[in-house]
Design a protein around this motif. Structure first.
Motif, PDB file in Angstrom:
ATOM      1  N   ARG A   1       0.653   4.270  -0.966  1.00  0.00           N
ATOM      2  CA  ARG A   1       0.074   5.591  -0.663  1.00  0.00           C
ATOM      3  C   ARG A   1       0.020   5.705   0.874  1.00  0.00           C
TER       4      ARG A   1
ATOM      5  N   ASP B   1       0.790  -1.327   0.120  1.00  0.00           N
ATOM      6  CA  ASP B   1       0.087   0.146  -0.081  1.00  0.00           C
ATOM      7  C   ASP B   1       0.708   1.217  -0.145  1.00  0.00           C
TER       8      ASP B   1
ATOM      9  N   HIS C   1       1.556   7.675  -6.229  1.00  0.00           N
ATOM     10  CA  HIS C   1       1.136   7.045  -4.846  1.00  0.00           C
ATOM     11  C   HIS C   1       1.820   7.825  -3.872  1.00  0.00           C
ATOM     12  N   GLY C   2       2.629   8.672  -4.160  1.00  0.00           N
ATOM     13  CA  GLY C   2       3.292   9.491  -3.226  1.00  0.00           C
ATOM     14  C   GLY C   2       4.857   9.231  -2.945  1.00  0.00           C
TER      15      GLY C   2
ATOM     16  N   ASP D   1       2.193   8.440   3.147  1.00  0.00           N
ATOM     17  CA  ASP D   1       1.762   9.153   4.129  1.00  0.00           C
ATOM     18  C   ASP D   1       2.481   9.306   5.316  1.00  0.00           C
TER      19      ASP D   1
END
Length: 429
Positions: free
Chosen positions: A169, A167, A199-200, A173
């Motif tokens: 993202r 995951d 997705h960052g 974060d």
């Protein structure tokens, strides 16, 4: 190509970075097999060495063939710039080099290629760096592993060997909140299936040896810079934010902005580490990328078919392919990589270690090699090869236990692959 138009992936994988050769009109990118380049005059040479002008000096640093590949991969990944190097392992060190100082650490997924785990758990200690391995499914554990000396988080979009989905993202974060970059190894997914920057992710690394080249001919690596990280937001990254003595006090981030990491990786990383990609390897990889989307579609299609068949075989305990409805990663795969979960997965055999060895030795179409992402279907028993150097606990965490075989599905006829697997499993049974 018109700069204002948003071209599709299939067009970019052929045209991005490439232009007809200005001297000859050659349409395919030539192999510039040269070590050095003639300067226009002394002033031109001085400007290049002082980073006041962009150009070619010496092929340890820059080469026209490699430059096309860098631009193409950066474009496909949606990055600001890229630097190619000699292998995927070189790319990992190149990614960390501008970020780390003695005493610093990284937080990495426990589900990584065995060679990466060894590089991070053993080799980087020689630089005074360290690594904490965490199960990235446990986001609280990822947060808890970060401390004041952490300079990056590292994971694989689709993990080798098991094909688990990260995951990206959610971990991005966490990295953003800590003010550190997220580095994603996108080798197994390729930008056709996953674009981690969207997705960052801050940086993306590749072993171009695998799916990008796709034909098992050359080794190579690449680091793609998103250009989105503020290297001057804290004092954690002095190589990029503070004065560089070797360039008379130049500050890379202040001078080059969103290309600071890319310029540093060339002007300092390749200059001093020398992990250079040769132009012939770049040429083969450029040719391979031209068919990337076509190959990945077939890899995925075949993997779904073969994994579904294997899941029902009485000799198979379980299959890890995230494209199966039974996989705990199936829902995440649809979110992270909606075009498919790749062509790599593992199977566990009920007969354990001995069954795995006999199975590998009985296959005929599948090649028993230490590679993945080839047009050919490949197989290896990870516990006795690529993950042999790890402890039993590390092997289990990485999905490479003694009863597990890694399978890289190629682009052959799926029925032929199933027939080969069937005869080998029959011998095991």
């Amino acid at each position: 190509m018109t700069e204002t138009r948003q071209y599709g992936f299939d067009t970019l994988q052929i045209h991005a970075g490439a232009r007809p050769d200005p001297a000859t009109g050659a349409r395919q990118t030539p192999i510039y097999q040269t070590t050095a380049y003639v300067f226009r005059d002394a002033e031109h040479a001085a400007a290049l060495f002082n980073l006041q002008e962009v150009g070619y000096i010496y092929s340890r640093l820059t080469n026209p063939t490699v430059a096309v590949l860098q631009e193409r991969i950066a474009t496909l990944e949606g990055g600001a710039g890229a630097v190619c190097c000699s292998s995927g392992h070189a790319a990992q060190i190149m990614a960390l080099f501008p970020l780390m100082q003695p005493g610093c650490n990284i937080v990495a997924s426990s589900r990584l290629y065995g060679g990466t785990i060894t590089q991070f758990s053993q080799t980087i200690k020689r630089f005074g760096w360290s690594c904490t391995f965490v199960d990235f499914d446990d986001l609280d554990a990822v947060k808890a592993a970060i401390n004041d000396e952490t300079r990056a988080i590292f994971g694989e979009a689709i993990a080798n060997p098991g094909g688990w989905i990260m995951d990206v993202r959610a971990v991005a974060d966490i990295a953003d909140a800590a003010g550190i970059p997220l580095i994603i190894d996108n080798t197994t997914a390729t930008p056709y299936l996953v674009r981690p920057i969207e997705h960052g992710a801050t940086l993306v690394v590749h072993s171009t040896t695998k799916y990008l080249t796709g034909n098992g001919t050359v080794t190579g690596g690449c680091v793609v810079d998103s250009g989105r990280f503020d290297w001057s937001a804290s004092d954690k990254f002095p190589s990029l934010s503070q004065a560089e003595p070797a360039y008379h006090g130049l500050k890379f981030h202040e001078t080059f902005g969103n290309l600071a990491f890319t310029f540093h990786s060339i002007a300092v990383g390749l200059r001093d580490l020398g992990m250079t990609m040769n132009p012939q390897a770049a040429h083969y990889t450029l040719c391979g990328i031209e068919t990337l989307s076509l190959r990945m579609e077939r890899h995925v299609q075949n993997a779904e078919t073969v994994a579904g068949w294997l899941e029902k075989h009485p000799a198979v305990d379980h299959v890890t392919y995230a494209g199966l409805a039974s996989s705990p990663y199936n829902a995440l795969a649809k979110k992270v990589c909606p075009k498919g979960a790749g062509g790599l997965f593992t199977i566990a055999l009920k007969g354990g270690y001995d069954a795995c060895v006999k199975f590998v030795d009985s296959l005929e179409i599948f090649s028993h090699v230490a590679n993945l992402g080839d047009a050919r279907s490949l197989v290896i028993h990870s516990a006795s090869t690529t993950h042999r150097q790890l402890s039993p606990e590390q092997q289990a965490a990485a999905g490479a236990s003694p009863d597990v075989v890694r399978i890289s599905i190629g682009i052959e006829d799926a029925d032929d692959l199933i027939a080969d697997l069937d005869q080998a499993l029959e011998k095991v049974s």
